[in-house]
Scaffold this motif. Structure first.
Motif, PDB file in Angstrom:
ATOM      1  N   SER A 113       0.923  -1.137  -0.057  1.00  0.00           N
ATOM      2  CA  SER A 113       0.041  -0.079  -0.037  1.00  0.00           C
ATOM      3  C   SER A 113       0.875   1.486   0.204  1.00  0.00           C
ATOM      4  O   SER A 113       0.344   2.314  -0.585  1.00  0.00           O
ATOM      5  CB  SER A 113      -0.958  -0.030   1.239  1.00  0.00           C
ATOM      6  N   ALA A 114       2.096   1.089   0.656  1.00  0.00           N
ATOM      7  CA  ALA A 114       2.948   2.329   0.481  1.00  0.00           C
ATOM      8  C   ALA A 114       3.285   2.521  -0.673  1.00  0.00           C
ATOM      9  O   ALA A 114       3.652   3.986  -1.092  1.00  0.00           O
ATOM     10  CB  ALA A 114       4.143   2.081   1.579  1.00  0.00           C
ATOM     11  N   ALA A 115       3.795   1.620  -1.431  1.00  0.00           N
ATOM     12  CA  ALA A 115       4.228   1.899  -2.724  1.00  0.00           C
ATOM     13  C   ALA A 115       3.157   2.565  -3.614  1.00  0.00           C
ATOM     14  O   ALA A 115       3.480   3.389  -4.328  1.00  0.00           O
ATOM     15  CB  ALA A 115       4.766   0.369  -3.297  1.00  0.00           C
ATOM     16  N   SER A 134      10.847  -1.443  -2.626  1.00  0.00           N
ATOM     17  CA  SER A 134      11.131  -0.793  -4.073  1.00  0.00           C
ATOM     18  C   SER A 134      10.175  -1.470  -5.014  1.00  0.00           C
ATOM     19  O   SER A 134       9.799  -2.641  -4.667  1.00  0.00           O
ATOM     20  CB  SER A 134      12.778  -0.941  -4.272  1.00  0.00           C
ATOM     21  N   VAL A 135      10.084  -0.711  -6.107  1.00  0.00           N
ATOM     22  CA  VAL A 135       9.163  -1.071  -7.090  1.00  0.00           C
ATOM     23  C   VAL A 135       9.531  -0.475  -8.321  1.00  0.00           C
ATOM     24  O   VAL A 135       9.837   0.647  -8.429  1.00  0.00           O
ATOM     25  CB  VAL A 135       7.443  -0.933  -6.595  1.00  0.00           C
ATOM     26  N   THR A 136       9.312  -0.904  -9.570  1.00  0.00           N
ATOM     27  CA  THR A 136       9.399  -0.700 -10.864  1.00  0.00           C
ATOM     28  C   THR A 136       8.126  -0.693 -11.638  1.00  0.00           C
ATOM     29  O   THR A 136       7.397  -1.774 -11.617  1.00  0.00           O
ATOM     30  CB  THR A 136      10.447  -1.245 -11.419  1.00  0.00           C
ATOM     31  N   PHE A 154      11.578   3.477  -1.102  1.00  0.00           N
ATOM     32  CA  PHE A 154      10.929   4.146   0.194  1.00  0.00           C
ATOM     33  C   PHE A 154      11.298   3.321   1.444  1.00  0.00           C
ATOM     34  O   PHE A 154      11.627   2.349   1.380  1.00  0.00           O
ATOM     35  CB  PHE A 154       9.568   4.342  -0.260  1.00  0.00           C
ATOM     36  N   CYS A 155      11.144   4.100   2.491  1.00  0.00           N
ATOM     37  CA  CYS A 155      11.258   3.585   3.789  1.00  0.00           C
ATOM     38  C   CYS A 155       9.694   4.032   4.402  1.00  0.00           C
ATOM     39  O   CYS A 155       9.687   5.295   4.593  1.00  0.00           O
ATOM     40  CB  CYS A 155      12.388   4.265   4.534  1.00  0.00           C
ATOM     41  N   CYS A 156       8.978   3.067   4.812  1.00  0.00           N
ATOM     42  CA  CYS A 156       7.650   3.407   5.299  1.00  0.00           C
ATOM     43  C   CYS A 156       7.536   3.238   6.910  1.00  0.00           C
ATOM     44  O   CYS A 156       6.520   3.335   7.526  1.00  0.00           O
ATOM     45  CB  CYS A 156       6.526   2.584   4.671  1.00  0.00           C
ATOM     46  N   SER A 209      14.717   6.078  13.712  1.00  0.00           N
ATOM     47  CA  SER A 209      14.820   7.393  13.066  1.00  0.00           C
ATOM     48  C   SER A 209      13.643   7.713  12.067  1.00  0.00           C
ATOM     49  O   SER A 209      13.680   7.649  10.986  1.00  0.00           O
ATOM     50  CB  SER A 209      16.111   7.136  12.196  1.00  0.00           C
ATOM     51  N   PRO A 210      12.866   8.433  12.582  1.00  0.00           N
ATOM     52  CA  PRO A 210      11.524   8.723  11.947  1.00  0.00           C
ATOM     53  C   PRO A 210      11.807   9.442  10.781  1.00  0.00           C
ATOM     54  O   PRO A 210      11.218   9.672   9.890  1.00  0.00           O
ATOM     55  CB  PRO A 210      10.724   9.494  12.907  1.00  0.00           C
ATOM     56  N   ASP A 211      12.937  10.426  10.779  1.00  0.00           N
ATOM     57  CA  ASP A 211      13.325  11.457   9.589  1.00  0.00           C
ATOM     58  C   ASP A 211      13.764  10.557   8.435  1.00  0.00           C
ATOM     59  O   ASP A 211      13.727  11.309   7.473  1.00  0.00           O
ATOM     60  CB  ASP A 211      14.469  12.331  10.284  1.00  0.00           C
ATOM     61  N   GLU A 212      14.153   9.148   8.760  1.00  0.00           N
ATOM     62  CA  GLU A 212      14.526   8.556   7.664  1.00  0.00           C
ATOM     63  C   GLU A 212      13.179   7.880   6.757  1.00  0.00           C
ATOM     64  O   GLU A 212      13.531   7.134   5.760  1.00  0.00           O
ATOM     65  CB  GLU A 212      15.559   7.408   7.859  1.00  0.00           C
ATOM     66  N   VAL A 213      12.017   8.207   7.214  1.00  0.00           N
ATOM     67  CA  VAL A 213      11.034   7.732   6.614  1.00  0.00           C
ATOM     68  C   VAL A 213      10.560   8.621   5.643  1.00  0.00           C
ATOM     69  O   VAL A 213      10.481   9.759   5.595  1.00  0.00           O
ATOM     70  CB  VAL A 213       9.770   7.541   7.593  1.00  0.00           C
ATOM     71  N   GLY A 214      10.235   7.964   4.261  1.00  0.00           N
ATOM     72  CA  GLY A 214       9.877   8.766   3.342  1.00  0.00           C
ATOM     73  C   GLY A 214      10.574   8.138   1.889  1.00  0.00           C
ATOM     74  O   GLY A 214      10.970   7.033   1.881  1.00  0.00           O
ATOM     75  N   VAL A 215      10.358   8.758   0.826  1.00  0.00           N
ATOM     76  CA  VAL A 215      10.917   8.518  -0.548  1.00  0.00           C
ATOM     77  C   VAL A 215      12.249   8.587  -0.561  1.00  0.00           C
ATOM     78  O   VAL A 215      12.855   9.629  -0.189  1.00  0.00           O
ATOM     79  CB  VAL A 215      10.230   9.130  -1.573  1.00  0.00           C
TER      80      VAL A 215
END
Length: 342
Positions: free
Chosen positions: A102-104, A174-176, A192-194, A199-205
């Motif tokens: 779902s994140a992707a 990761s997805v293509t 991405f890191c969901c 380290s919440p700051d590392e969450v994101g694309v």
């Protein structure tokens, strides 16, 4: 996976129990109603007991189902209201646990929608805080939007499937995706890191890349870049989509070989050296780092406007032909039996 299997078994058992209770209740209710009309049970308590017992047994599973349905609707409404307050999908990831699949999907939709709307601010906020605070962030955003081919959010995309790289404290994926727009082929890569417990700051694309056919065929190494839009023009590089993969391509317009003629040639020669001596070198030669063989492609005469190619795998660059097949721009049709008799 084991936990999911146990939950499934538990749900099945609960459904069977509730179903049995419901069936028993219906049987008792029908039996009680039937006995009320029989003369020998007039004035006796048995029919009333059966009707009461059946009604209670029916009410139990029905009540549970109604309760669960209402609770689910309330919970779903609360979730929608809560999630509507998040600025974007990255903020959702920092506050709730979601699946990599779902994140992707959500990240891809938001990235392409923001790109099509020219919303650089919303687009940039989807990336990790570290990238947003880097010196290259603004220039990377500007370069991306200067090259971006608008309209990709409306295209039907085919996914390679989400690759997961997760542990208890960190969840990444990761997805293509590939898609066609206005007759042009595009490949879209997302990393991405969901979830990151520490380290919440590392969450994101972490990485987002869009390539057209020519850009993908160039097989560019992007190093430590987080954002890429590699769109080349036809004049810069010659490329073809073959069996769903992009390749740099050396055209040979004078060579005209049909699929049937190529099959005869493949049965005639046991090495690429002999074949290329007669018809010339392949339009494409590719050596993958994780493969022991070489892949070669010859352009064939199209059939019903469908481009055709002969794919030949050899043991060395000019060596023994291991196997071959006929393919189009998007798929492989059939293998060539090299040892078959005419």
């Amino acid at each position: 996976m084991a936990f999911a299997s146990l939950m499934f078994v538990f749900v099945v058992i609960i459904c069977l129990v509730l179903g049995s209770v419901l069936v028993t209740g219906i049987i008792l209710l029908i039996s009680g109603i039937t006995k009320v009309r029989e003369p020998k049970y007039i004035g006796r308590a048995l029919p009333a007991v059966l009707i009461a017992a059946g009604s209670v047994l029916i009410a139990i599973p029905v009540g549970i189902v109604i309760f669960l349905t209402v609770s689910g609707l309330i919970s779903s409404a609360e979730m929608r209201e809560r999630r509507s307050g998040y600025e974007n999908v990255t903020e959702l990831w920092r506050n709730e646990r979601v699946s990599e699949n779902s994140a992707a999907v959500d990240a891809m939709n938001e990235l392409l929608s923001a790109a099509d709307n020219g919303d650089r601010e919303s687009f940039g906020k989807l990336f990790t805080v570290g990238f947003q605070n880097s010196e290259s962030f603004e220039s990377a955003i500007n370069e991306f939007f200067e090259a971006y081919p608008a309209g990709l959010s409306e295209c039907e995309r085919e996914s390679s499937g989400v690759s997961k790289n997760s542990s208890g404290e960190v969840r990444k994926g990761s997805v293509t995706y590939t898609c066609m727009m206005n007759g042009e082929w595009y490949r879209i890569k997302l990393k991405f890191c969901c979830y990151n417990e520490n380290s919440p700051d590392e969450v994101g694309v972490e990485f987002f890349c869009i390539e057209d056919l020519e850009g993908a065929a160039a097989d560019t190494y992007y190093g430590y870049k987080h954002l890429v839009c590699n769109i080349k023009s036809d004049s810069e590089v010659s490329a073809r989509l073959i069996s769903g993969m992009p390749f740099l391509f050396e055209p040979d317009p004078e060579r005209q070989i049909s699929a049937a003629e190529m099959i005869k040639l493949l049965r005639k020669y046991d090495s690429l050296y002999g074949l290329s001596e007669e018809i010339g070198k392949p339009n494409v030669t590719k050596k993958y780092s994780n493969s022991t063989g070489y892949d070669h492609y010859y352009e064939l005469v199209p059939k019903e406007d469908i481009p055709l190619y002969a794919h030949i795998c050899t043991s060395s660059e000019q060596g023994e032909i291991l196997y071959a097949d006929i393919c189009s721009d998007t798929k492989s049709f059939y293998n060539v039996e090299l040892n078959d008799e005419e």
